[in-house]
Design a protein around this motif. Structure first.
Motif: not given
Lengths: 371, 377
Positions: A90, A122-125, A130, B171-175, B178, B183, B342
């Protein structure tokens, strides 16, 4: 008057065609762009890479992996052994999501007390990707759950079920919407860039003094300055329109002549705005900066990206002043919905009104520059 | 060649310095140009970040309630409970609803068929029909999800949940929420920095247009000194403008900044080097400012919105769009910016992107110096 105007138009056209690179660009880039963008946005989001960590290795876990891979949106590209490996994927941007199937998963589903959980990470970047991946993954797993439930409860599941239907664009494909918006936006941009240089360039170089000693009237000067961007805008529109039809098969349900006529009207309006900017700015860089900010405002408030209805009420009012908003309504109306002039009257009336006002303003500000 | 190694280098540095001082003065005394090089990224970032907030928070529904049962009213109350969905006055028939729809007054029409209450009571499937406007797919999809989500919650509360063999948790990583701005803002950093880079190209073409370029040719300044001088000036100003834009991102939009500022600035310098190399190369071939702006706008700025993974992911299955994406410096910096801000990654994790930018910048600088020196002779 015709004579003087003709002389100015000839001068403008000679000057414009002398700048070969600008000419080639003004004619080629919009075509290349609509082609590239059409291709890029055309396909719906698909084949998002995900990684599945399968701690269970059962027939059910394989079934889940299969179901995920079978969705249009997702492809199971990696089967890492643990979370650290998956996380590295990821971080490197190789995988957008991770699905974790816990150990003894299949066994636990049979137990009456335990409800084992599949985890979707999920990668929310990139929220676009996402969001899509999340919907797809949940949908795939949920339908497996539902199948299992239906087989135990024999028959349809109780509860409310939403049957959604999209009018005018039943598959909710982004392509027609994106390409028609793009057609309007590129027409707007190329016309504004060419038009905004009209007066300020003469000023920058110092030739504006020479123009003032000619017998040209102000309105004639504006007319002459409008002609190059008008031709460029219209030619580009026709070329790009052809591409939307031939290459991308965007529907054209209304009349082409109506669309062309309204485009011509819109171009005059937009040129009025650009020439006003051109008369009030001092140098070409200033003009460029202002037109840039103007383009951003237009993108934000015209409904190009976010529909006008979702804006706060005050901004909805301001958006009325932006010709692109009305023009987008016309392009989408004629091409996608097959609207005739009758249902487009509000848009056409607005553009007409704005055109008259802007040409007047441009003429007034010009007089201050010249004197 | 300059006589004497040390002395030659010393003279070269002095000439370079004079180019740098001249350029700084030039920018300083032109407010429009100063704005373009220093402040435009921050301003543009603010505007664009609002343009690209895709979170559709509010939706308006027209309801055709053919059932009129208590259950149907409960359902509607549940839909509107949190205030994100609002209902218009009840509509009697489909035609009337479609009219509202076409006028853009509602985002969707919800039809509750007769027998809805009975079905729900009898623990059967109770269908409802949701009609959305397909001409705006982004809004359509988000309205569909928000209605579906609330419906599912209400439905589970009334009829209870059938024992599920397993569940999904996400689960959502980094954000985690959402938020689209979290982003978009780091991604948009890449786009707004195109403006100070365009200024570098304008710095050259402006001299050609105004005529001071010829004067420059008659001075002992060499081509490479001229170009490197310009690069140093615009790169340094670009970095200052980056800090201003970052301040907007972090303090105004509240985007988390999890990585190191030093790393971020270093990689931004790398990106600006690539961008400005490209822009200076362009400036070699053109002699008017309007051609410069149009070229930069059309070859860098606009494609970057769609072909770089800023919104839609890059389509890896099509070689054409993959190659275009790789060729655009913006693609690499969007990845870098999101990763540092992020994901808190460092240079080592981003080597491929960093290398492509550095090599691209160096190549275009060398090519423009070669082309440039020829013209000066």
């Amino acid at each position: 008057m015709i004579h003087r105007l003709a002389a100015l138009i000839v001068k403008e056209l000679i000057q414009f065609t002398r700048d070969r690179i600008l000419l080639a660009m003004a004619l080629m880039m919009p075509i290349i762009q609509i082609y590239l963008l059409g291709n890029a946005i055309g396909q719906d989001i698909q084949n998002i890479s995900i990684a599945v960590i399968d701690y269970d290795h059962s027939s059910l876990s394989r079934e889940i992996i299969q179901a995920l891979d079978n969705t249009k949106e997702l492809t199971v590209d990696y089967l890492p052994g643990n979370l650290a490996e998956a996380r590295a994927l990821v971080n490197a941007g190789e995988a957008t999501g991770i699905v974790v199937i816990p150990p003894d998963f299949m066994e636990d589903t049979r137990s009456p007390t335990d409800v084992p959980q599949i985890q979707v990470i999920l990668d929310g970047t990139n929220t676009f990707t996402a969001g899509r991946a999340l919907r797809a993954a949940q949908g795939a797993v949920q339908s497996l759950v539902k199948d299992a439930q239906v087989s135990t409860s024999n028959g349809a599941l109780p509860g409310i079920r939403v049957y959604a239907e999209a009018l005018f664009n039943s598959t909710l494909n982004f392509q027609d919407d994106a390409i028609t918006s793009q057609l309007a936006l590129i027409t707007f941009q190329i016309t504004s860039i060419v038009a905004v240089m009209g007066i300020v360039r003469e000023r920058d170089i110092g030739t504006i003094e020479m123009l003032t000693i000619t017998p040209l009237k102000r309105l004639e000067l504006i007319g002459g300055k409008a002609i190059t961007p008008f031709i460029i805008g219209l030619v580009n529109f026709v070329l790009m329109f052809t591409i939307t039809q031939v290459v991308f098969g965007v529907p054209q349900r209304g009349s082409f002549l109506l669309l062309l006529g309204l485009t011509a009207l819109y171009l005059i309006c937009e040129i009025g705005y650009a020439l006003t900017i051109s008369t009030i700015t001092r140098s070409q860089q200033q003009a460029i900066t202002v037109v840039f900010v103007w383009a951003m405002f237009a993108m934000m408030l015209s409904g190009y990206l976010v529909s006008v209805a979702t804006l706060p009420p005050a901004l909805q009012w301001i958006s009325w002043l932006i010709p692109l908003r009305h023009y987008l309504g016309i392009v989408r109306g004629v091409m996608v919905r097959g609207a005739g002039i009758g249902s487009l009257l509000p848009e056409v009336g607005s553009i007409l009104g704005l055109t008259v006002v802007m040409l007047y303003v441009a003429q007034r500000t010009l007089s201050r520059v010249i004197e | 060649m300059a006589p004497g190694g040390h002395l030659g280098l010393w003279h070269s540095l002095r000439r370079l310095l004079s180019v740098i001082i001249k350029e700084y003065k030039h920018i300083w005394f032109d407010p429009g140009f100063l704005f373009l090089t220093l402040f435009s990224p921050a301003v543009l970032l603010t505007l664009l970040s609002y343009v690209f907030s895709f979170d559709v928070e509010y939706a308006t529904l027209a309801v055709i309630n053919r059932d009129q049962s208590p259950q149907s009213f409960d359902y509607l109350r549940a839909l509107t409970a949190d205030g994100d969905i609002t209902l218009t006055n009840p509509v009697a028939n489909y035609d009337e609803a479609i009219k509202l729809f076409k006028a853009g007054d509602v985002d969707a029409v919800l039809v509750i068929p007769p027998g809805f209450g009975d079905h729900l009571e009898g623990r059967e499937e109770a269908p409802v029909n949701l009609v959305v406007d397909g001409t705006d797919p982004t809004t359509a999809v988000s309205v569909m999800s928000s209605v579906e989500g609330r419906t599912q919650a209400f439905s589970q509360n009334t009829v209870g949940v059938t024992a599920a063999p397993f569940e999904v948790r996400n689960r959502i990583w980094f954000n985690p929420n959402l938020r689209s701005q979290h982003s978009m803002v780091p991604g948009l950093m890449a786009l707004v920095l195109i403006l100070p880079s365009m200024a570098a190209a304008l710095g050259v073409t402006r001299e050609k247009e105004v005529g001071t370029y010829e004067t420059m040719v008659t001075t002992p300044i060499r081509g490479h000194e001229y170009l490197i001088g310009k690069l140093i000036v615009y790169l340094s100003l670009g970095l200052v403008s980056t800090l201003l834009a970052l301040a907007v991102a972090v303090y105004w939009f509240r985007v988390p900044f999890r990585g190191g500022l030093g790393v971020y600035m270093l990689l931004t310098a790398d990106y600006l080097f690539a961008l400005m190399g490209y822009c200076l190369l362009l400036a070699n071939f053109i002699s008017s400012q309007r051609a410069t702006t149009s070229l930069v706008l059309l070859t860098l700025f606009i494609p970057s919105f769609f072909l770089t993974g800023l919104t839609f992911p890059i389509d890896k299955s099509s070689t054409g769009s993959w190659l275009t994406a790789q060729a655009l410096p913006t693609t690499h910096f969007i990845t870098i910016s999101r990763a540092v801000m992020l994901k808190a990654l460092g240079v080592a994790d981003l080597l491929p992107d960093v290398t492509i930018l550095g090599v691209g910048g160096a190549l275009s600088l060398v090519v423009s110096i070669l082309l440039f020196s020829k013209k000066l002779r």
